[in-house]
Design a protein around this motif. Structure first.
Motif, PDB file in Angstrom:
ATOM      1  N   GLU A  97       0.810  -1.219   0.000  1.00  0.00           N
ATOM      2  CA  GLU A  97       0.000   0.000   0.000  1.00  0.00           C
ATOM      3  C   GLU A  97       0.844   1.271   0.000  1.00  0.00           C
ATOM      4  O   GLU A  97       0.449   2.278  -0.581  1.00  0.00           O
ATOM      5  CB  GLU A  97      -0.964  -0.005   1.194  1.00  0.00           C
ATOM      6  CG  GLU A  97      -2.042  -1.075   1.090  1.00  0.00           C
ATOM      7  CD  GLU A  97      -2.917  -0.912  -0.153  1.00  0.00           C
ATOM      8  OE1 GLU A  97      -3.283   0.225  -0.503  1.00  0.00           O
ATOM      9  OE2 GLU A  97      -3.229  -1.946  -0.786  1.00  0.00           O
ATOM     10  N   GLU A  98       1.998   1.233   0.666  1.00  0.00           N
ATOM     11  CA  GLU A  98       2.869   2.415   0.685  1.00  0.00           C
ATOM     12  C   GLU A  98       3.369   2.738  -0.728  1.00  0.00           C
ATOM     13  O   GLU A  98       3.371   3.885  -1.153  1.00  0.00           O
ATOM     14  CB  GLU A  98       4.054   2.181   1.625  1.00  0.00           C
ATOM     15  CG  GLU A  98       4.960   3.397   1.754  1.00  0.00           C
ATOM     16  CD  GLU A  98       6.153   3.157   2.673  1.00  0.00           C
ATOM     17  OE1 GLU A  98       6.770   4.163   3.045  1.00  0.00           O
ATOM     18  OE2 GLU A  98       6.457   1.994   3.003  1.00  0.00           O
ATOM     19  N   ARG A  99       3.768   1.707  -1.456  1.00  0.00           N
ATOM     20  CA  ARG A  99       4.220   1.893  -2.843  1.00  0.00           C
ATOM     21  C   ARG A  99       3.073   2.418  -3.702  1.00  0.00           C
ATOM     22  O   ARG A  99       3.226   3.367  -4.460  1.00  0.00           O
ATOM     23  CB  ARG A  99       4.756   0.574  -3.405  1.00  0.00           C
ATOM     24  CG  ARG A  99       5.182   0.661  -4.846  1.00  0.00           C
ATOM     25  CD  ARG A  99       5.690  -0.704  -5.334  1.00  0.00           C
ATOM     26  NE  ARG A  99       5.981  -0.675  -6.743  1.00  0.00           N
ATOM     27  CZ  ARG A  99       7.120  -0.239  -7.278  1.00  0.00           C
ATOM     28  NH1 ARG A  99       8.087   0.204  -6.499  1.00  0.00           N
ATOM     29  NH2 ARG A  99       7.294  -0.245  -8.584  1.00  0.00           N
ATOM     30  N   TYR A 122      -1.175  -4.161 -10.574  1.00  0.00           N
ATOM     31  CA  TYR A 122      -1.018  -4.363  -9.138  1.00  0.00           C
ATOM     32  C   TYR A 122      -1.308  -5.818  -8.802  1.00  0.00           C
ATOM     33  O   TYR A 122      -2.350  -6.341  -9.179  1.00  0.00           O
ATOM     34  CB  TYR A 122      -1.976  -3.434  -8.378  1.00  0.00           C
ATOM     35  CG  TYR A 122      -1.871  -3.481  -6.886  1.00  0.00           C
ATOM     36  CD1 TYR A 122      -0.691  -3.128  -6.247  1.00  0.00           C
ATOM     37  CD2 TYR A 122      -2.957  -3.871  -6.109  1.00  0.00           C
ATOM     38  CE1 TYR A 122      -0.599  -3.155  -4.863  1.00  0.00           C
ATOM     39  CE2 TYR A 122      -2.872  -3.897  -4.726  1.00  0.00           C
ATOM     40  CZ  TYR A 122      -1.683  -3.540  -4.104  1.00  0.00           C
ATOM     41  OH  TYR A 122      -1.594  -3.576  -2.735  1.00  0.00           O
ATOM     42  N   ASP A 123      -0.378  -6.443  -8.084  1.00  0.00           N
ATOM     43  CA  ASP A 123      -0.587  -7.845  -7.709  1.00  0.00           C
ATOM     44  C   ASP A 123      -0.702  -8.029  -6.199  1.00  0.00           C
ATOM     45  O   ASP A 123      -0.524  -9.127  -5.692  1.00  0.00           O
ATOM     46  CB  ASP A 123       0.528  -8.723  -8.282  1.00  0.00           C
ATOM     47  CG  ASP A 123       1.890  -8.445  -7.675  1.00  0.00           C
ATOM     48  OD1 ASP A 123       1.988  -7.679  -6.688  1.00  0.00           O
ATOM     49  OD2 ASP A 123       2.881  -8.996  -8.191  1.00  0.00           O
ATOM     50  N   SER A 127       3.627  -3.022  -7.803  1.00  0.00           N
ATOM     51  CA  SER A 127       2.706  -2.266  -8.640  1.00  0.00           C
ATOM     52  C   SER A 127       3.452  -1.301  -9.534  1.00  0.00           C
ATOM     53  O   SER A 127       4.595  -0.931  -9.260  1.00  0.00           O
ATOM     54  CB  SER A 127       1.710  -1.497  -7.766  1.00  0.00           C
ATOM     55  OG  SER A 127       2.399  -0.691  -6.839  1.00  0.00           O
ATOM     56  N   CYS A 128       2.789  -0.898 -10.602  1.00  0.00           N
ATOM     57  CA  CYS A 128       3.237   0.209 -11.435  1.00  0.00           C
ATOM     58  C   CYS A 128       2.004   0.782 -12.122  1.00  0.00           C
ATOM     59  O   CYS A 128       0.971   0.118 -12.221  1.00  0.00           O
ATOM     60  CB  CYS A 128       4.312  -0.202 -12.429  1.00  0.00           C
ATOM     61  SG  CYS A 128       3.747  -1.074 -13.882  1.00  0.00           S
ATOM     62  N   ILE A 129       2.115   2.035 -12.564  1.00  0.00           N
ATOM     63  CA  ILE A 129       1.027   2.669 -13.288  1.00  0.00           C
ATOM     64  C   ILE A 129       1.528   2.979 -14.686  1.00  0.00           C
ATOM     65  O   ILE A 129       2.534   3.680 -14.860  1.00  0.00           O
ATOM     66  CB  ILE A 129       0.549   3.957 -12.587  1.00  0.00           C
ATOM     67  CG1 ILE A 129       0.024   3.638 -11.188  1.00  0.00           C
ATOM     68  CG2 ILE A 129      -0.526   4.656 -13.419  1.00  0.00           C
ATOM     69  CD1 ILE A 129      -0.360   4.866 -10.366  1.00  0.00           C
ATOM     70  N   LEU A 141       5.081   4.626 -14.163  1.00  0.00           N
ATOM     71  CA  LEU A 141       5.470   5.042 -12.825  1.00  0.00           C
ATOM     72  C   LEU A 141       5.762   3.751 -12.101  1.00  0.00           C
ATOM     73  O   LEU A 141       4.899   2.888 -11.963  1.00  0.00           O
ATOM     74  CB  LEU A 141       4.335   5.808 -12.140  1.00  0.00           C
ATOM     75  CG  LEU A 141       3.941   7.129 -12.774  1.00  0.00           C
ATOM     76  CD1 LEU A 141       2.813   7.770 -11.995  1.00  0.00           C
ATOM     77  CD2 LEU A 141       5.133   8.065 -12.844  1.00  0.00           C
ATOM     78  N   ASP A 142       6.987   3.601 -11.666  1.00  0.00           N
ATOM     79  CA  ASP A 142       7.474   2.336 -11.126  1.00  0.00           C
ATOM     80  C   ASP A 142       8.035   2.543  -9.742  1.00  0.00           C
ATOM     81  O   ASP A 142       8.650   3.524  -9.457  1.00  0.00           O
ATOM     82  CB  ASP A 142       8.536   1.791 -12.081  1.00  0.00           C
ATOM     83  CG  ASP A 142       9.158   0.519 -11.620  1.00  0.00           C
ATOM     84  OD1 ASP A 142       8.477  -0.304 -10.990  1.00  0.00           O
ATOM     85  OD2 ASP A 142      10.360   0.344 -11.887  1.00  0.00           O
TER      86      ASP A 142
END
Length: 142
Positions: A97-99, A122-123, A127-129, A141-142
């Motif tokens: 969640e912090e990431r 997100y797994d 995560s990445c956007i 965004l990694d």
């Protein structure tokens, strides 16, 4: 054989200065000083033949660590997914969640600049956007 010490990343685009200034905002890069003998980039650009005016622009990492980004005008528009893209590393070392919160905050900063959010990957742990810049070039965004 000698190893390469420097490289630049080149973007094909329709509006080089506009895209370069977008990436300056994303990465904290700056526009380098104009060539010697010119007070501004506009002065330099006006010195070129009309067909060459606005044909390229560049930005650099002010710390000198990151690669130079070069933007060149091309006549064709973007047609397919990029084969190479930038990963903007804002969540390094963070998980869960912090990431995700850090990535979401950066996404919220970039959207008003003209970036487009494409999708969240997100797994539950990592995560990445996936996003697009102002001309549709993908980046993460990694």
């Amino acid at each position: 054989m000698a190893s390469v010490k420097q490289f630049q990343v080149t973007f094909d685009c329709a509006a080089p200065e506009r895209v370069a200034r977008f990436w300056c905002e994303v990465l904290g890069y700056v526009v380098p000083p104009p060539p010697e003998g010119f007070a501004t980039w506009g002065d330099y650009d006006r010195s070129l033949p009309p067909a060459d005016q606005g044909s390229w622009f560049a930005c650099v990492d002010p710390s000198g660590v990151g690669p130079r980004l070069y933007f060149q005008r091309v006549p064709e528009g973007k047609a397919v997914k990029n084969r190479v893209h930038l990963d903007v590393r804002v969540g390094t070392g963070l998980v869960g969640e912090e990431r995700l919160a850090t990535l979401e905050a950066e996404c919220a900063r970039l959207v008003p600049l003209g970036a487009v959010r494409v999708r969240l990957l997100y797994d539950g742990h990592d995560s990445c956007i996936v996003m697009q810049d102002i001309e549709g070039n993908e980046f993460c965004l990694d």
